[in-house]
Design an enzyme around this catalytic site. Structure first.
Site, PDB file in Angstrom:
ATOM      1  N   LYS A  81      -9.377  -2.288   1.432  1.00 34.21           N
ATOM      2  CA  LYS A  81      -9.072  -1.234   2.460  1.00 34.21           C
ATOM      3  C   LYS A  81      -9.845  -0.102   2.155  1.00 34.21           C
ATOM      4  CE  LYS A  81      -6.847  -3.664   5.289  1.00 34.21           C
ATOM      5  NZ  LYS A  81      -5.629  -4.341   5.283  1.00 34.21           N
TER       6      LYS A  81
ATOM      7  N   SER B 169      -1.316  -3.430  10.291  1.00 36.36           N
ATOM      8  CA  SER B 169      -1.106  -4.234   9.187  1.00 36.36           C
ATOM      9  C   SER B 169       0.251  -5.154   9.515  1.00 36.36           C
ATOM     10  CB  SER B 169      -0.506  -3.572   8.130  1.00 36.36           C
ATOM     11  OG  SER B 169      -1.992  -2.747   7.511  1.00 36.36           O
TER      12      SER B 169
ATOM     13  N   TYR C  88      -1.547  -3.578  -6.894  1.00 39.86           N
ATOM     14  CA  TYR C  88      -1.106  -4.279  -5.521  1.00 39.86           C
ATOM     15  C   TYR C  88      -2.286  -4.229  -4.552  1.00 39.86           C
ATOM     16  CZ  TYR C  88       1.306  -6.794  -2.382  1.00 39.86           C
ATOM     17  OH  TYR C  88       1.689  -8.037  -1.511  1.00 39.86           O
TER      18      TYR C  88
ATOM     19  N   ASP D  79      -9.277  -9.900   8.876  1.00 45.78           N
ATOM     20  CA  ASP D  79      -8.790  -8.460   8.570  1.00 45.78           C
ATOM     21  C   ASP D  79      -9.742  -7.417   8.752  1.00 45.78           C
ATOM     22  OD1 ASP D  79      -6.265  -7.264   7.722  1.00 45.78           O
ATOM     23  OD2 ASP D  79      -7.532  -6.739   5.912  1.00 45.78           O
TER      24      ASP D  79
ATOM     25  N   HIS E 109     -10.539  -2.460  11.427  1.00 41.08           N
ATOM     26  CA  HIS E 109      -9.527  -3.198  11.045  1.00 41.08           C
ATOM     27  C   HIS E 109      -9.250  -4.530  12.010  1.00 41.08           C
ATOM     28  CE1 HIS E 109      -4.791  -3.509   9.457  1.00 41.08           C
ATOM     29  NE2 HIS E 109      -5.817  -4.213   8.555  1.00 41.08           N
TER      30      HIS E 109
ATOM     31  N   ARG F 115       0.854  -1.164   0.017  1.00 46.00           N
ATOM     32  CA  ARG F 115      -0.003   0.036  -0.038  1.00 46.00           C
ATOM     33  C   ARG F 115       0.903   1.369   0.168  1.00 46.00           C
ATOM     34  NH1 ARG F 115      -1.909   0.852   4.323  1.00 46.00           N
ATOM     35  NH2 ARG F 115      -1.232  -1.072   5.560  1.00 46.00           N
TER      36      ARG F 115
HETATM   37  P1  GTP Z   1      -2.182  -7.711   7.462  1.00 43.94           P
HETATM   38  O1  GTP Z   1      -2.707  -8.674   6.535  1.00 43.94           O
HETATM   39  O2  GTP Z   1      -1.155  -6.950   6.805  1.00 43.94           O
HETATM   40  O3  GTP Z   1      -3.473  -6.821   7.941  1.00 43.94           O
HETATM   41  O4  GTP Z   1      -1.574  -8.434   8.756  1.00 43.94           O
HETATM   42  P2  GTP Z   1      -1.938  -9.191   9.899  1.00 43.94           P
HETATM   43  O5  GTP Z   1      -2.185  -8.399  10.812  1.00 43.94           O
HETATM   44  O6  GTP Z   1      -3.060 -10.387   9.508  1.00 43.94           O
HETATM   45  O7  GTP Z   1      -0.592 -10.111  10.159  1.00 43.94           O
HETATM   46  P3  GTP Z   1      -0.154 -11.807  10.066  1.00 43.94           P
HETATM   47  O8  GTP Z   1      -1.185 -12.534  11.116  1.00 43.94           O
HETATM   48  O9  GTP Z   1      -0.147 -12.177   8.573  1.00 43.94           O
HETATM   49  O10 GTP Z   1       1.246 -11.767  10.701  1.00 43.94           O
HETATM   50  C1  GTP Z   1       2.213 -10.726  10.270  1.00 43.94           C
HETATM   51  C2  GTP Z   1       3.556 -11.362  10.717  1.00 43.94           C
HETATM   52  O11 GTP Z   1       3.664 -11.248  12.124  1.00 43.94           O
HETATM   53  C3  GTP Z   1       4.041 -12.602  10.109  1.00 43.94           C
HETATM   54  O12 GTP Z   1       5.128 -12.840   9.605  1.00 43.94           O
HETATM   55  C4  GTP Z   1       3.844 -13.804  11.384  1.00 43.94           C
HETATM   56  O13 GTP Z   1       4.658 -14.670  11.370  1.00 43.94           O
HETATM   57  C5  GTP Z   1       3.990 -12.662  12.731  1.00 43.94           C
HETATM   58  N1  GTP Z   1       3.319 -13.054  13.713  1.00 43.94           N
HETATM   59  C6  GTP Z   1       2.086 -13.010  13.980  1.00 43.94           C
HETATM   60  N2  GTP Z   1       1.545 -13.720  15.136  1.00 43.94           N
HETATM   61  C7  GTP Z   1       2.596 -13.611  15.829  1.00 43.94           C
HETATM   62  C8  GTP Z   1       2.961 -14.071  17.205  1.00 43.94           C
HETATM   63  O14 GTP Z   1       2.253 -14.299  18.156  1.00 43.94           O
HETATM   64  N3  GTP Z   1       4.415 -13.846  17.521  1.00 43.94           N
HETATM   65  C9  GTP Z   1       5.371 -13.343  16.696  1.00 43.94           C
HETATM   66  N4  GTP Z   1       6.701 -13.383  17.178  1.00 43.94           N
HETATM   67  N5  GTP Z   1       5.247 -13.266  15.411  1.00 43.94           N
HETATM   68  C10 GTP Z   1       3.796 -13.089  14.869  1.00 43.94           C
HETATM   69  C1  SPV Z   2      -2.943  -4.586   5.302  1.00 40.43           C
HETATM   70  O1  SPV Z   2      -1.855  -3.926   4.804  1.00 40.43           O
HETATM   71  O2  SPV Z   2      -3.419  -4.274   6.492  1.00 40.43           O
HETATM   72  C2  SPV Z   2      -3.196  -5.674   4.460  1.00 40.43           C
HETATM   73  C3  SPV Z   2      -3.066  -5.912   3.234  1.00 40.43           C
HETATM   74  O3  SPV Z   2      -4.102  -6.462   4.830  1.00 40.43           O
HETATM   75  S1  SPV Z   2      -3.551  -5.016   1.799  1.00 40.43           S
HETATM   76  O4  SPV Z   2      -4.618  -5.568   1.331  1.00 40.43           O
HETATM   77  O5  SPV Z   2      -2.724  -4.548   0.884  1.00 40.43           O
HETATM   78  O6  SPV Z   2      -4.319  -3.486   2.667  1.00 40.43           O
HETATM   79 MN    MN Z   3      -4.755  -5.578   7.027  1.00 39.66          MN
END
Ligand code: GTP
Ligand code: SPV
Ligand code: MN
Length: 607
Positions: free
Chosen positions: A230, A272, A221, A297, A250, A81
């Site tokens: 979003k 994110s 993207y 999400d 979010h 983004r």
């Molecule tokens: P968006 O899709 O961008 O909104 O991200 P999200 O909030 O869904 O994050 P996601 O669960 O994909 O995790 C993002 C990163 O954080 C990944 O590389 C995970 O491996 C790491 N991660 C998630 N949960 C944990 C945790 O409990 N501990 C640690 N150390 N890392 C974590």
């Molecule tokens: C985020 O950035 O919070 C995402 C990925 O979940 S995107 O769809 O690019 O916003």
């Molecule tokens: Mn997100």
């Protein structure tokens, strides 16, 4: 109609005038070669993905490893983004607030009209009718995305409910739809050859909140281009929610069942790439507790007839961070992905036609093709997959999907977690003393920046309710809206609010808490706090666990290590105060009094 229409519209599968005239206007502006009305069918998906493979945008994966799945590789300058280029163009600058970029809507439209002029030449313009949330919701939220990217069409088919049924319902109910215009900004001249990932160095992600429209230019993207996500379900929806008395957040939502078979639904806002997908698909490491996924999400919430807070997931797919998602950390996501029907973006390719990213398997493949198409071996000093590489997978492939995901009126929320990525200061979990203090946790949420947005990574910034890049109006008004809508709730039914931090570090730099499946221990503690059965220490910031109140069965941590993860540190919080005061000053008076009062009482408790 008929003769007065552009010949390109001859095949339009609708007679709905507001839609036809918008599509016609955009076709006249952008000059595509063809118009394709997306029906959302299997056959259409097959055709589009075949075309994308032929064009080099998609690589078909080995069907024995990942059936019906593809990898896409973006332009190296189009990987996340673009917050700097994201605008809220409200009539008054004041209504965009200090967290958003703003430009006068007329000036912005003039600028964008210039850019969109002829921007689809040589390309097909796709018209995607979609609904965020359920088609049979009480008040379904429709949109129509016009895009010149077939990759966007294929991804939108995974992420949202799209196609003929949606179009019919829009038409039958003469519904309002959010017009969401997208172009990669790369017209093709006569005879010009296309590139695998067309985009434009100039990018604009623009929202017009009063007319509830979206114009996105230059990027192909994720959140820049899949406009239901979003742009609609957070930025535009937050404005709708303000006007209609609900909340667009979010947040993930999960359903937790205790050993006594009692059900709790937990919503959690993390910025994110800070752990939403992982928590939503959590595999508990403690006996007897069951987690099922509702959303990973975005969560839309409103107070129901009994004053309870109800939540739905408006999306239909996962657009998850690939790196760190592995058989060890998130086996449920891995199982969903392994069923196929997925599009991966900017991951690495294995020599046998599969995909790989950092953290997917413990063993690192000896040879890969990295996300930029180069040979890669484990001694390379760069990651094989881009840090913001993503998997895009239908949500109903999750084995642990809760049946309530399909309920148009959603579930009752019993607890809300706010969390960020902080090396210091914020303990593993803290329970707020009150709803008001919980909103204060949300208002002051902070996190280190991640690769999900372009720019520096690892810088601590305030991220209110994890919505900093997604609030479609003034941030103080947004927080005031939280206060206002919740005043209508049944106080007995208000969810309990917790502040969490999975990312605290120890003195030697490692994570203080193992995270992932072990976060079930924190969920259990939260539920036991709700039930009044878990112990806690009262601190100036709220209640934190005593080490013995957390279920640590089977966890390989010493009591001192657990203490390090859960402890409240007065010094660190005193250091935090000036930043909080500065943060509140930035709102310029639009912050509700109840939130500023929380800061004052925190200061006096810390003194
Ligand atoms: P968006 O899709 O961008 O909104 O991200 P999200 O909030 O869904 O994050 P996601 O669960 O994909 O995790 C993002 C990163 O954080 C990944 O590389 C995970 O491996 C790491 N991660 C998630 N949960 C944990 C945790 O409990 N501990 C640690 N150390 N890392 C974590
Ligand atoms: C985020 O950035 O919070 C995402 C990925 O979940 S995107 O769809 O690019 O916003
Ligand atoms: Mn997100």
């Amino acid at each position: 109609m008929g003769e007065t229409r552009l010949p390109l519209l001859a095949e339009a599968p609708t007679t709905y005038e507001p839609l036809l005239s918008w599509v016609e206007d955009i076709a006249e502006l952008t000059r595509p070669d063809h118009i394709h009305w997306v029906d959302g069918s299997e056959a259409e998906y097959r055709q589009l993905t075949d075309e994308l493979v032929a064009a080099g945008t998609l690589t078909r994966l080995n069907p024995e490893l990942f059936p019906n799945s593809f990898a896409a590789f973006s332009d190296p300058a189009d990987v996340a983004r673009v917050e700097e280029q994201t605008f809220i163009c409200s009539r008054n600058e004041r209504d965009a607030g200090f967290t958003n970029n703003w430009m006068d809507p007329d000036a912005m439209k003039e600028k964008l009209t210039g850019l969109f002029e002829g921007s689809m030449r040589g390309r097909t313009m796709y018209v995607i009718p979609f609904v965020m949330g359920h088609l049979d919701a009480e008040d379904p939220k429709f949109g129509v995305e016009i895009t010149d990217s077939a990759y966007v069409v294929a991804s939108m088919r995974i992420m949202a409910r799209i196609g003929t049924d949606v179009l019919k319902k829009i038409e039958q109910t003469r519904a309002f739809f959010v017009p969401a215009l997208h172009s990669v900004g790369a017209p093709l001249e006569e005879g010009q050859e296309d590139v695998p990932w067309p985009c434009n160095p100039e990018k604009w992600i623009v929202h017009f909140p009063e007319e509830r429209s979206i114009w996105s230019y230059g990027s192909g993207y994720g959140g820049n281009a899949l406009l239901g996500k979003k742009c609609y379900a957070l930025r535009i929806a937050s404005v709708m929610a303000r006007d209609e008395g609900w909340l667009a957040e979010h947040m993930l939502i999960l359903k937790l069942t205790s050993p006594e078979n009692k059900v709790y639904n937990v919503a959690a806002a993390f910025p994110s790439a800070c752990g939403k997908t992982n928590l939503a698909l959590l595999d508990p490491t403690i006996e007897g507790w069951k987690v099922e996924t509702l959303g990973d999400d975005i969560t839309w919430m409103r107070f129901g007839k009994e004053g309870e807070l109800r939540a739905v997931n408006p999306e239909a797919g996962l657009f998850g961070v690939a790196p760190g998602t592995g058989w060890g950390t998130n086996p449920n996501a891995m199982r969903a992905i392994a069923k196929g029907n997925s599009i991966f973006t900017n991951v690495a390719l294995t020599d046998d036609g599969g995909v790989w990213w950092e953290g997917m398997t413990e063993e690192v493949p000896r040879h890969l093709t990295d996300w930029q198409g180069n040979d890669w071996t484990p001694d390379a000093d760069r990651p094989a997959a881009h840090p913001n590489s993503r998997f895009c997978t239908p949500i109903d492939q999750i084995d642990m999907l809760a049946p309530e995901y399909f309920a148009p009126d959603g579930v009752e929320v019993n607890a809300i977690l706010f969390g960020g990525r902080r090396k210091t200061t914020v303990p593993l979990v803290t329970q707020s003393r009150s709803w008001a203090q919980g909103i204060f946790y949300g208002a002051t949420l902070s996190s280190e920046t991640t690769a999900a947005a372009a720019g520096a990574v690892g810088v601590v910034r305030r991220d209110p309710m994890a919505m900093l890049p997604f609030i479609g109006y003034d941030a103080g008004d947004y927080l005031a809206h939280w206060v206002r809508v919740s005043a209508k709730a049944n106080p007995e039914k208000l969810p309990k609010i917790f502040l969490v931090n999975w990312f605290r570090r120890t003195r030697d730099g490692g994570f203080a808490w193992p995270g992932f499946g072990d976060n079930s221990r924190v969920l259990k503690w939260a539920i036991e706090r709700i039930e009044g059965t878990a112990d806690a220490v009262e601190t100036p910031i709220g209640h934190v666990p005593t080490p013995s109140s957390l279920d640590l069965t089977g966890l390989d941590m010493t009591e001192a290590e657990v203490e390090d993860a859960v402890r409240f540190d007065r010094e660190e919080w005193l250091n935090e105060l000036p930043g909080l005061t500065e943060w509140f000053e930035r709102f310029g008076g639009s912050l509700p009094k109840s939130i500023t009062a929380e800061l004052e009482s925190l200061k006096s408790r810390l003194a």
